[in-house]
Design an enzyme around this catalytic site. Structure first.
Site, short mmCIF file in Angstrom:
data_model
loop_
_atom_site.label_atom_id
_atom_site.label_comp_id
_atom_site.label_asym_id
_atom_site.label_seq_id
_atom_site.Cartn_x
_atom_site.Cartn_y
_atom_site.Cartn_z
N ASP A 19 0.87 -1.18 0.00
CA ASP A 19 0.00 0.00 0.00
C ASP A 19 0.90 1.22 0.00
O ASP A 19 2.13 1.09 0.04
CB ASP A 19 -0.94 0.00 1.22
CG ASP A 19 -2.27 0.69 0.90
OD1 ASP A 19 -2.22 1.84 0.44
OD2 ASP A 19 -3.33 0.09 1.11
N HIS A 63 -3.43 2.93 -4.59
CA HIS A 63 -2.73 2.55 -3.35
C HIS A 63 -1.36 1.97 -3.66
O HIS A 63 -0.98 0.92 -3.12
CB HIS A 63 -3.57 1.52 -2.57
CG HIS A 63 -4.76 2.11 -1.88
ND1 HIS A 63 -4.67 2.76 -0.68
CD2 HIS A 63 -6.07 2.16 -2.24
CE1 HIS A 63 -5.88 3.17 -0.31
NE2 HIS A 63 -6.75 2.84 -1.26
N GLU A 110 -10.32 2.19 -4.57
CA GLU A 110 -9.99 3.61 -4.41
C GLU A 110 -8.88 4.08 -5.35
O GLU A 110 -7.92 4.71 -4.91
CB GLU A 110 -9.58 3.88 -2.94
CG GLU A 110 -10.70 3.58 -1.96
CD GLU A 110 -10.32 3.82 -0.50
OE1 GLU A 110 -11.19 4.32 0.24
OE2 GLU A 110 -9.19 3.49 -0.09
#
Ligand code: ZN
Length: 496
Positions: free
Chosen positions: A188, A249, A316
């Site tokens: 991440d 990410h 996301e």
């Protein structure tokens, strides 16, 4: 007269072998078994009990070794009359991963169709032996099996690096409550945590916070660490599902390999709450070398993890960078895509083809539905249950992990253990055939707020006990006060 006496004796002997029904006894088994019948009397577990099993079956032998080690550490009488039998019966009429336990005066017998069932029977046996030193286990017949095949916990090792020993400890904790999936969020923005031989900079640079954030803990798992984790999990009938985040990410990658981003700019690795927040940069979907890189990474990941599913994140992913990037815009034109949502779908489909070519399946967060779901992909539904419903309606497998019940980084004020316990993984909206696509559910433990072992543990337990029972036991028998009572009687989540 003589014959009659003999007959009476024989009758009496037969009658003695038949157990006499007994009252319901409180046994702190968690998750609660599907069905138990109690009889009058107790088996006494003792140190001189003989363990009988098929020596030629390696998996059974491994379980037997664990039973021996466990019994050896117990405080129980030295001498007794009973034996323990571990039996695999391939012909048994049992549900997948099911087992039966029979406890009588002279023996405890655990029978299962497969080794995983036998292992779960052993976990139950651990909880049946009281801690008062008596070794007393009530005479009983138990039939047990799980309601769902995916009973998971996700640990976020990126935001906070979780040491190998801590991960191993979680394998014990999961096994004790018959959970079978450990999902590791390995990459991440806050750090790349797995050694990739072909790209050594990923761990040399991308696993370290920028030096200006002094005091932050850096770290990564070597491939040897991963092999150890995977092997230990396998011994505990747990599958480790690796997650490599893409295309969003992923800014930690650009600390060493800025050429894989749209902007080409180098980024610094920052703690979640101390850095610039969500950045726009993501992996460039118009650059073929990004796919070569990811395929190289996934090849090494697949070689390390035998898991059927490989998690590719997919959540996301901000689209602003793709909108501004000439390479990404060229890709949209060349492939006849409508917009950036379809470009994300193109990215995931291309990765899925690669994963499928290696004989594995892709799973991703529910954003992978946007722009069209890849052909064989499974969906992990986190932004509520709608993504899961949509995916199942399209004929895809689903794992439920909605923020409402399964986000264990959330406070107990919003998500109490009792609320977790009220969760039903199969949404009512699904048809009978669609419900079969719901593999199960998992808890997600993100580590951007709780960042120490103690605080992470406190977020996970006791909520994980509640979820374990949701995923194993018949919902009709749910009883929260009873769950709390059983939790208090367990030796603690280590249970060893
Ligand atoms: Zn781009």
């Amino acid at each position: 007269m003589k014959n009659l006496t003999l007959f009476s004796l024989l009758f009496l002997l037969l009658a003695c072998n038949k157990p006499v029904p007994g009252e319901i006894r409180e046994i702190p088994v968690l998750p609660k078994p599907q069905s138990v019948s109690f009889y009058k009397g107790d088996f006494i577990m003792s140190h001189d009990a003989t363990l009988k099993f098929d020596q030629s079956d390696i998996k059974v032998k491994e379980i037997a070794d664990q039973v021996t080690a466990f019994v050896g550490k117990l405080s129980i009488p030295e001498k007794g009359k009973g034996n323990i039998e571990l039996t695999i019966d391939n012909q048994a009429d049992m549900k997948p991963s099911g087992y039966q336990i029979k406890v009588r005066r002279n023996k405890i017998r655990i029978t299962a169709k497969n080794a995983d069932g036998l292992f779960y029977g052993f976990q139950t046996l651990k909880q049946l032996i009281p801690s008062d030193g008596s070794g007393k286990v009530p005479f009983l017949d138990m039939t047990d099996f799980p309601a769902f095949g995916w009973r998971g916990l996700m640990l976020d090792c990126s935001r906070t690096f979780l040491p190998k020993d801590y991960v191993l400890k979680y394998i014990d904790r999961l096994a004790a409550i018959k959970m079978n999936i450990l999902h590791l969020h390995l990459t991440d923005d806050q750090g790349w945590r797995i050694e990739i031989k072909k790209y050594p900079e990923l761990t040399r640079i991308c696993s370290n916070f920028d030096p200006k954030y002094a005091g932050e803990v850096n770290g990564f798992y070597t491939q040897e660490d991963i092999r150890e984790i995977v092997a230990y999990a396998a011994k505990n009938f747990i599958t480790v599902v690796p997650e490599i985040e893409m295309p969003g990410h992923s800014t930690e990658i650009f600390a060493a390999y800025p050429q894989f981003s749209c902007s080409g700019k180098k980024s610094a690795i920052f703690p979640f709450f101390k850095g610039p927040g969500v950045t726009e940069d993501i992996l460039c979907a118009g650059n073929d070398s990004v796919f070569t890189f990811m395929e190289d990474v996934l090849s090494e990941v697949i070689a390390l993890f035998p898991s059927e599913y490989i998690h590719i994140g997919g959540d996301e992913a901000p689209k602003a960078a793709w909108k501004k990037c000439s390479k990404c815009q060229n890709r949209i034109k060349k492939e006849g895509l409508k917009d950036e949502a379809e470009l994300q779908s193109y990215f995931i489909r291309r990765i899925e083809k690669f994963i499928n070519s290696k004989g594995r399946k892709l799973i991703g967060w529910d954003e992978i539905l946007e722009g069209g779901l890849a052909e064989n992909a499974a969906v992990m539904s986190w932004r509520g249950v709608q993504g899961g419903i949509e995916a199942a309606r399209q004929g895809h497998c689903v794992v439920m992990s909605p923020t409402s019940h399964c986000y264990f980084d959330y406070s107990y004020v919003t998500t109490s253990a009792e609320k977790v316990y009220s969760y039903h993984p199969v949404p009512n909206e699904l048809s009978v055939s669609q419900t079969k696509l719901v593999l199960g559910a998992q808890a997600n433990m993100w580590t951007h707020i709780a960042r120490t072992e103690e605080t992470i543990d406190a977020q996970i337990f006791p909520r994980l006990y509640a979820l374990a029972e949701v995923l194993w036991t018949n919902p009709v028998t749910r009883d929260y006060p009873d769950l709390e009572k059983r939790i208090s009687k367990l030796r603690g989540y280590e249970n060893h």
